[in-house]
Design an enzyme around this catalytic site. Sequence first.
Site, PDB file in Angstrom:
ATOM      1  N   GLU A  89     -11.007  -4.233  -8.820  1.00  0.00           N
ATOM      2  CA  GLU A  89     -10.268  -3.591  -9.916  1.00  0.00           C
ATOM      3  C   GLU A  89     -10.204  -4.486 -11.156  1.00  0.00           C
ATOM      4  O   GLU A  89      -9.147  -4.691 -11.751  1.00  0.00           O
ATOM      5  CB  GLU A  89      -8.861  -3.203  -9.455  1.00  0.00           C
ATOM      6  N   ASP A 110      -6.541   3.022   0.642  1.00  0.00           N
ATOM      7  CA  ASP A 110      -5.381   2.432  -0.026  1.00  0.00           C
ATOM      8  C   ASP A 110      -4.191   2.800   0.836  1.00  0.00           C
ATOM      9  O   ASP A 110      -4.373   3.225   1.956  1.00  0.00           O
ATOM     10  CB  ASP A 110      -5.272   2.964  -1.466  1.00  0.00           C
ATOM     11  N   GLU A 158       4.555   3.129  -3.323  1.00  0.00           N
ATOM     12  CA  GLU A 158       3.648   3.606  -4.369  1.00  0.00           C
ATOM     13  C   GLU A 158       3.176   5.032  -4.107  1.00  0.00           C
ATOM     14  O   GLU A 158       3.067   5.834  -5.025  1.00  0.00           O
ATOM     15  CB  GLU A 158       2.434   2.660  -4.461  1.00  0.00           C
TER      16      GLU A 158
HETATM   17  C1  GCV Z   1      -1.960  -4.695  -7.414  1.00  0.00           C
HETATM   18  C2  GCV Z   1      -3.845  -0.055  -5.787  1.00  0.00           C
HETATM   19  C3  GCV Z   1      -2.659  -0.050  -6.719  1.00  0.00           C
HETATM   20  C4  GCV Z   1      -2.730  -1.215  -7.708  1.00  0.00           C
HETATM   21  C5  GCV Z   1      -2.788  -2.518  -6.887  1.00  0.00           C
HETATM   22  C6  GCV Z   1      -4.031  -2.452  -5.989  1.00  0.00           C
HETATM   23  C7  GCV Z   1      -4.145  -3.667  -5.086  1.00  0.00           C
HETATM   24  O1  GCV Z   1      -4.996   0.217  -6.503  1.00  0.00           O
HETATM   25  O2  GCV Z   1      -2.589   1.161  -7.391  1.00  0.00           O
HETATM   26  O3  GCV Z   1      -1.601  -1.175  -8.521  1.00  0.00           O
HETATM   27  O4  GCV Z   1      -2.856  -3.647  -7.714  1.00  0.00           O
HETATM   28  O5  GCV Z   1      -3.935  -1.316  -5.161  1.00  0.00           O
HETATM   29  O6  GCV Z   1      -3.692  -3.577  -3.960  1.00  0.00           O
HETATM   30  O7  GCV Z   1      -4.667  -4.680  -5.498  1.00  0.00           O
END
Ligand code: GCV
Length: 740
Positions: free
Chosen positions: A303, A376, A404
């Site tokens: 990411e 996720d 989340e």
């Molecule tokens: C910390 C998902 C979440 C992100 C998070 C990522 C991760 O994509 O939406 O906010 O970033 O996981 O675990 O690194």
Amino acid sequence: MRSLIVLVLMVLSLAAHSEDGSRLWLRYEPLQAEMAGIVAGSISSIHADLSQPSLDVAVDELQKAFQGFIGKNVPHTARLQDRSVVLAVKGSRLATRLGINAELQGMHRDGFIIRPIVRNRQSYIVIASPTQVGVLYGVFHLLRTIKVGDFSPGMTIKSEPKFDLRMLNHWANLDGTIERGYAGPSIWRWDELPEVICPRYIQYARANASIGINGMTPNNVNADPLILSDEFLPKLKALADVFRPYGVRLFVSINFSSPRIIGGLPNSDPFEENVQQWWKTRVNDIYRLIPDFGGFLVKANSEGQPGPMDYGRTHVDGANMIAAALQPHGGIVIWRSFVYEPDGIDRANEAYLEFVPYDGLYAPNVIIQAKQGAVDFQPREPFSPKFGAMKKTALMVEFQITQEYTGFSNHLVFLAPQNEETLRAETYAFGPGSTVARMTDGTLLPNRINAIAGVSNIGAETNWTGHHFAQANWYAFGRQAWDHELSSEQIANEWIRMTFTSDPAFVEPIKQMMLSSWETVVNYMMPLGLHHIFGWDHHYGPEPWTDVPGARHDWLPRYYHQASKYGIGFNRTRSGSGHVDQYNQPLSDKFNDLNTVPENLLLWFHHVPWDHKMRNGRTLWAEMAHKYQEGVDSVRSFQRTWDRMEGLIDSERFRHVQSRLRIQSRDAIWWRDAVMLYFQTYSGMPIPHELERPIHDLEDLKRVRLPLRHFHYWLPHFYWRPALRPNPADTRPEDPSRYF
Ligand code: GCV
């Protein structure tokens, strides 16, 4: 007479404490008469022969608790007395005198024994451990048994943690915001540290010690390199000093490009000698200040985060280079495997493809931290197949405590059953019995680091977690990290009694509500293996239709649901992405076959027609409709259950939870209507007539926009790329709790 005293104490303590949730599960309220009598009759003093920081904390905790439980100052005495609670560390004079050293032989350093010992006609309750922190864990355990009603002075308990490292990861940014945090800003006040030690830090460490959590990273895995700057090291030291007596070790999330960004080097290539040297020097600097520093947590090449692949190197090259710097100090590298290259055919396959081929090549002080599922933290995901595939590398599970994908701090969702499902899942790596828990806790792969992590839901709000019931997820994570064989029911039972009341009229219905709450959120959000059909950025409400021009396709719901007029679901079978073959047999065949795949994961693994016959005889479409309705019905039943609790607990927390349940109920209907009406445009089938009718119009629901200002604290940093900003012409409702 005794009941009168207890009543008076209760009134006094209610007056003394506002029930704002700040005391978490560490509320030492007066015990019910019978238990108060047992405790008062069997405990007269506290004795510990050494003054060590964790023992001082333990004595203090016992005194605070007894004062609250029985309204009595239980003195800390210099001599053993009849009915002393005795705190003894292996090898100490006291442990030797009590003859308890042999029993502690071979015990886990954090383990403890609680048992009665009678000497010279005096009886003691002894809490002993190989370490002072282990004694502290024993003290918290004793207090828990008292509060839960299991205590008797003759009881013998021996307890050892299943995982060595039980840690919280905070996704807190250095500016005080928290990525995916829903309980206000971060509790870390970096601007005030190291001079100002906020009392919350101590309470935080104490709460963690009470459930056995012994490690933490204070900063986001999307890490700001500044955390390793000269300015921040003294701040880190100050936190580590606060945490130490409570047995909580400090780790730090680092940015792989730190040598370039704060070290001034031309790049951060792990093969460059000056880069390796930079890490060694920085690590030495840290250990000079924090001798028990734990190590680094790294999100690399994921990411948008930098990593070794930026220089044509591998995860192994990057992890091992940093591990070499930490190794002389006993530090470790926790390297995350949350990676997914944008061009693959199935995001669920990616991490396995990047990590499993390198199994066995990581340095011994590296551990790979893998999210519980392959994609996720979805409401329900099968466990990540990496847990059954990497047999030569230490691997640990990352759970998400912060909600989340399960309604933020608005929805009551007890996550212990979800964690339990993952930990107990069979990987078949070494045949039956190779559960995810046993693959990671050192049982089946001994001599490796073993650990478990949870992404924290803590923020600066008075009640720590936004929703009072979200405290239970912090609590449950700690308890499961200590002992993954504890049932969710036992954990809920403990938590309710400690946090609210032991009144069975409250405990039983609330326990049932908590235990069914995870399946409930799955039902009203994403039943039958549906996943990632959230609004693509906020991850709160339903947006199965979302399209964001220019966004990665695997960040958009359509990629996951694949709905068309023919059917729905992601084909991960051998005729699709082949993901099923990342699992060991017999799971791969089981998931591949429509007749044997668990129906709660059907659409995770299969693309099926709308009129597919489910095992109960319904069509897939009808079953989906029933599941969504079940979810809505359950939340309504939570509301009814909760309203019946009025008067059994304080009105402050009662009203707070009541208002959140109202939001949850409204959201469940929003989910049901949005998803069913949207998919109906593909299926063309009617909502079964026996079910409630939708109350919204799809076009209205598509216009719903979350009030982003209100959710400032959870916006991920990468959201703010200009191209991805929401359309400013969107209308945004002012009231954050009303979306439509
Ligand atoms: C910390 C998902 C979440 C992100 C998070 C990522 C991760 O994509 O939406 O906010 O970033 O996981 O675990 O690194």
